[in-house]
Enzyme design. Structure first.
Site, PDB file in Angstrom:
ATOM      1  N   SER A 182      68.934-106.176 120.105  1.00 18.99           N
ATOM      2  CA  SER A 182      69.905-105.444 119.275  1.00 18.99           C
ATOM      3  C   SER A 182      70.350-104.118 119.896  1.00 18.99           C
ATOM      4  O   SER A 182      71.278-103.491 119.401  1.00 18.99           O
ATOM      5  CB  SER A 182      69.296-105.161 117.892  1.00 18.99           C
ATOM      6  N   GLU A 206      82.023-109.105 112.199  1.00 20.51           N
ATOM      7  CA  GLU A 206      81.013-110.095 112.538  1.00 20.51           C
ATOM      8  C   GLU A 206      79.978-110.200 111.424  1.00 20.51           C
ATOM      9  O   GLU A 206      79.579-111.294 111.022  1.00 20.51           O
ATOM     10  CB  GLU A 206      80.324-109.726 113.853  1.00 20.51           C
ATOM     11  N   ARG A 207      79.558-109.051 110.911  1.00 15.97           N
ATOM     12  CA  ARG A 207      78.490-109.053 109.914  1.00 15.97           C
ATOM     13  C   ARG A 207      78.944-109.591 108.565  1.00 15.97           C
ATOM     14  O   ARG A 207      78.194-110.306 107.902  1.00 15.97           O
ATOM     15  CB  ARG A 207      77.904-107.640 109.810  1.00 15.97           C
ATOM     16  N   GLY A 255      66.552-108.335 128.052  1.00 16.11           N
ATOM     17  CA  GLY A 255      65.652-107.244 127.705  1.00 16.11           C
ATOM     18  C   GLY A 255      66.183-106.295 126.658  1.00 16.11           C
ATOM     19  O   GLY A 255      65.546-105.292 126.350  1.00 16.11           O
ATOM     20  N   ILE A 275      81.159-114.389 123.177  1.00 14.08           N
ATOM     21  CA  ILE A 275      81.009-112.942 123.346  1.00 14.08           C
ATOM     22  C   ILE A 275      79.679-112.679 124.048  1.00 14.08           C
ATOM     23  O   ILE A 275      78.642-113.179 123.629  1.00 14.08           O
ATOM     24  CB  ILE A 275      81.081-112.200 121.989  1.00 14.08           C
ATOM     25  N   PRO A 332      81.458-104.785 112.060  1.00 18.40           N
ATOM     26  CA  PRO A 332      81.533-105.062 110.614  1.00 18.40           C
ATOM     27  C   PRO A 332      82.139-106.422 110.295  1.00 18.40           C
ATOM     28  O   PRO A 332      81.661-107.117 109.383  1.00 18.40           O
ATOM     29  CB  PRO A 332      82.408-103.908 110.090  1.00 18.40           C
ATOM     30  N   GLN A 367      58.195-125.769  83.443  1.00 22.95           N
ATOM     31  CA  GLN A 367      58.643-124.392  83.262  1.00 22.95           C
ATOM     32  C   GLN A 367      58.684-123.594  84.565  1.00 22.95           C
ATOM     33  O   GLN A 367      59.626-122.831  84.804  1.00 22.95           O
ATOM     34  CB  GLN A 367      57.740-123.679  82.251  1.00 22.95           C
TER      35      GLN A 367
END
Length: 379
Positions: free
Chosen positions: A132, A242-243, A129, A123, A240, A279
């Site tokens: 997201s 993909e996530r 540049g 994809i 959605p 511990q």
């Protein structure tokens, strides 16, 4: 707690996946790392076993049940983080664009090969540049008679070096902003299509990742996926899945390495006792086991909702950012528990720690996920 999301059929499928991995995949792991890619033999074997068409219509080998996709992602993630990434990009992320938006001719042309492993998908969203910010892409597709001429580039493309088809987003109506983007299926044999080198990444060395270049690549309307100028909407609708696929893999990956770390803490001796009896380490492992089980319960709810087509983009965003955040913190602690050995590449925990770092960046950075959740809150 006992997981209730999966039936015996799903568990039988899980067993088949494990058998394939143990027989054909795990013994070749070092070769995959050396080549920085999964060989075509991997894809053909996966297709032969029926593992690549799970998200497709039943006529092309689809399961019609996203829980099978989740089982496959979990088992792949137990081996390493790269496997569910590469297979997920092909099967869960890119294939649905053709399966759900493609014409009957496109489906018949490409989907049998997608299911068999003869056609590998990638994809093409991210640009040098843009990151997201998908709405800011600069790749263009200009109408020239009966054809479109595509120019631009993509980067950080999983399966990019090996793919046979890339579904690429290009700007077809610049004046419309995000509403002027279209998706094109570009075959790697097209004149003007080229690839850069396999990118040298910090982790996930088994995953081939590359830059892609389009220089006057000519396609027709027959290569448009979905509707003209609706590409941005199509991508938003598919994110959605993909996530949640990423989130399932993140959870299983962290859980597996934590289980191996607990075993190490039983076996490793210091000051006359196993280190897990101290511990501090005991409490750390108690915290991590609880956190992973709580995360897994949320993942199961998300998978169940997605299978019913009820998972919202905001719920998927929550799953993506939280799973990657937990994964990162758990694996960092696992490295610490291993001490100096945790920094050696020969130990799985070291590779897992490196591999996991990117999950807080891709599929939309965690900051973007929090932005989406915050908007839902009215801010």
């Amino acid at each position: 707690m006992k997981r209730t999301i999966y039936t015996q059929d799903h568990e039988d499928f899980r067993g088949a996946v494990r058998t394939w991995l143990e027989r054909d995949v795990i013994p070749n792991g070092e070769e995959y790392i050396a080549n920085k890619a999964l060989p075509r033999e991997f894809w053909l074997k996966a297709g032969e076993n029926g593992f690549l068409g799970l998200a497709l219509d039943e006529e092309f080998g689809g399961a019609g049940d996203f829980r099978y996709n989740a089982v496959l992602a979990e088992e792949l993630a137990k081996v390493n983080a790269a496997l569910p990434t590469c297979v997920g990009i092909h099967s869960d992320i890119t294939a649905p664009y053709i399966n759900e938006l493609g014409t009957p001719e496109q489906k018949e042309r490409w989907l049998p090969g997608v299911a068999s492993g003869e056609i590998l998908l990638a994809i093409g969203m991210t640009e040098p540049g843009g990151g997201s910010d998908l709405a800011a892409l600069k790749t263009t597709a200009v109408r020239d008679g009966d054809e479109w001429v595509i120019n631009g580039s993509k980067t950080f493309i999983t399966n990019g070096y090996s793919c046979d088809i890339v579904i690429a987003a290009a700007r077809t109506a610049p004046e419309l902003g995000p509403k002027g983007i279209t998706l094109f299926a570009i075959e790697a044999t097209k004149e003007g299509f080229s690839r850069g080198r396999k990118l040298d990444k910090v982790g996930m060395e088994e995953s081939d990742t590359a830059e892609l270049f389009f220089e006057n690549v000519r396609v027709t309307d027959a290569e448009i996926i979905g509707q003209l100028n609706m590409g941005f909407i199509h991508m938003m609708q598919k994110l959605p899945q993909e996530r949640i696929a990423c989130a399932v893999a993140n959870t299983a990956h962290a859980k597996q390495i934590l289980e191996e770390t607990i075993q190490y803490a039983h076996e490793r001796q210091a000051f006359g006792q196993s280190i897990g009896k101290f511990q501090h380490l005991k409490f750390k492992m108690a915290e991590m086991v609880t956190e992973i089980e709580v995360l897994e319960a949320y993942m199961d709810k998300c998978v169940e909702a997605h299978d019913k087509k009820e998972l919202t983009p905001v719920e998927a965003a929550k799953a993506k950012w939280f799973s990657s955040d937990v994964q990162g913190r758990v694996l960092d602690e696992c490295v610490q528990i291993h001490g100096g050995y945790g920094f050696m590449n020969e130990y799985r925990v070291a590779r897992a720690w490196r591999d996991a770092r990117v999950t807080r960046i891709w599929a939309g950075s965690n900051e973007i996920m929090k932005e989406l959740i915050g908007r839902e809150l009215g801010f």
